[in-house]
Enzyme design. Structure first.
Site, PDB file in Angstrom:
ATOM      1  CE  LYS A 182       3.160  -5.852   3.616  1.00  0.00           C
ATOM      2  NZ  LYS A 182       2.621  -4.715   4.403  1.00  0.00           N
TER       3      LYS A 182
ATOM      4  CD  GLU B  40       7.737  -0.666   7.589  1.00  0.00           C
ATOM      5  OE1 GLU B  40       6.809  -1.220   7.121  1.00  0.00           O
ATOM      6  OE2 GLU B  40       7.767   0.658   7.221  1.00  0.00           O
TER       7      GLU B  40
ATOM      8  CG  ASP C  76      -0.232  -0.139   2.625  1.00  0.00           C
ATOM      9  OD1 ASP C  76       0.836  -0.148   2.651  1.00  0.00           O
ATOM     10  OD2 ASP C  76      -1.209  -0.097   3.456  1.00  0.00           O
ATOM     11  CB  SER C  77       4.641   1.741   0.009  1.00  0.00           C
ATOM     12  OG  SER C  77       4.742   0.469  -0.825  1.00  0.00           O
TER      13      SER C  77
ATOM     14  CG  ASP D 186       0.234  -4.102   2.133  1.00  0.00           C
ATOM     15  OD1 ASP D 186       0.282  -4.914   2.924  1.00  0.00           O
ATOM     16  OD2 ASP D 186       1.191  -3.129   1.952  1.00  0.00           O
TER      17      ASP D 186
ATOM     18  CD  GLU E 148       0.463  -1.713   7.907  1.00  0.00           C
ATOM     19  OE1 GLU E 148       0.192  -1.152   8.884  1.00  0.00           O
ATOM     20  OE2 GLU E 148       0.943  -1.489   6.996  1.00  0.00           O
TER      21      GLU E 148
HETATM   22  O1  KIV Z   1       3.648  -0.925   1.655  1.00  0.00           O
HETATM   23  C1  KIV Z   1       4.881  -1.584   1.503  1.00  0.00           C
HETATM   24  O2  KIV Z   1       5.550  -1.230   0.936  1.00  0.00           O
HETATM   25  C2  KIV Z   1       5.125  -2.332   2.775  1.00  0.00           C
HETATM   26  C3  KIV Z   1       6.890  -2.442   2.853  1.00  0.00           C
HETATM   27  C4  KIV Z   1       7.588  -1.149   3.598  1.00  0.00           C
HETATM   28  C5  KIV Z   1       7.154  -3.482   3.661  1.00  0.00           C
HETATM   29  O3  KIV Z   1       4.478  -2.601   3.730  1.00  0.00           O
END
Ligand code: KIV
Length: 277
Positions: free
Chosen positions: A131, A200, A62-63, A101, A133
């Site tokens: 993924k 992280e 989600d970056s 994500d 969090e």
């Molecule tokens: O969203 C992302 O890119 C991440 C990485 C920083 C692990 O969660």
């Protein structure tokens, strides 16, 4: 090492392309054999270059919100945006494992909504895994997801989706209490069925200690050299992030400068009637 593990580790280590698609199982087998290489990607060309470079895992993080979409955090990123970018990556059919994500707050909503989001990322986006969090507090949901057939990559330490609560980005695991919380988080996620976990911004020695307690890989970002692998945001490592790059990042190329120079040269040639001839 048993013969099954030896077979997969040897083909993955010697020639990534002959190993075919990386699966959650073959990725887990790399623990203790060689460091896992992971990178983010949000579009087809980047997925192609990452795959040609032989990375093991592509994260559609989600970056994408901060690197590509112009937001100042990952908070505004929606499920629809994640599906859109995940599908762009998987259309490239990378051999790397593609993980998408789960965006802001979805992990804390009703289980049925989380399950539906995972299903959409896998069915519509084409992701191999998701993924999520969070640590021990979401382990029961992770367990239900893995039992339902959803492969889950965990994410502990700094949780960017919690930035409004934690009030900024910082290192985790400096106090004994945080060390204990992080260790419990890792163990809870492993028991819940995660195939690997991202750590992280965790203190290097703490990350190393957690990695050695887990049987699944711990992949670090800003968490020192003692993890089972590393992940970086592709825009950071390629010099494509015009904003602040975290201090732990090593910049391997200056693609942003090359883009600016290329476009400036084009502009100059159009203005001076040198292009087209
Ligand atoms: O969203 C992302 O890119 C991440 C990485 C920083 C692990 O969660």
């Amino acid at each position: 090492m048993d013969r099954f593990k030896l077979y997969y580790v040897s083909i993955i280590s010697s020639n990534i392309s002959s190993a075919g698609d990386i699966t959650t199982q073959t990725l887990s087998l790399l623990k203790g054999e060689r460091p896992i290489v992971a990178v983010t990607a949000y579009d087809a060309p980047t997925a192609r270059y990452a795959d040609e470079a032989g990375v093991d895992l592509i994260l559609v993080g989600d970056s994408v919100g901060t690197t590509v979409l112009g937001f100042d955090s990952t908070v505004p990123v929606t499920l629809e945006m994640m599906i859109h970018h995940t599908a762009a990556v998987t259309r490239q059919r990378p051999g790397a494992l593609v993980v998408a994500d789960i965006p802001y707050t979805l992990a804390h909503e009703r289980f049925v909504d989380l399950l539906r989001a995972c299903r959409r990322l896998i069915q519509e986006g084409g992701a191999d895994a998701v993924k999520i969090e969070g640590g021990a507090e979401i382990a029961s949901k992770v367990e239900r997801l893995t039992r339902a057939g959803i492969p889950v990559l965990g994410h502990i330490g700094l949780l960017p989706q919690q930035v409004k609560v934690i009030g900024g980005y910082r290192k985790f695991g400096r106090s004994d209490t945080e060390k204990e919380i992080l260790t419990n988080d890792g163990m809870a996620l492993e028991s819940a069925g995660c195939f690997a976990i991202i750590a992280e911004m965790v203190e290097g020695t703490v990350a190393g200690a957690i990695a050695s307690q887990l049987t699944i890989p711990l992949i670090g970002i800003g968490s020192g050299p003692h993890c089972d692998g590393q992940i970086l945001v592709v825009h950071d490592l390629l010099g494509m992030n015009p904003g602040r790059v975290p201090s732990f990042v090593k910049v391997y190329a200056q693609i942003g400068d090359a883009m600016r120079e290329g476009i400036a040269q084009y502009a100059e040639e159009v203005r001076s009637n040198r292009f087209p001839l």
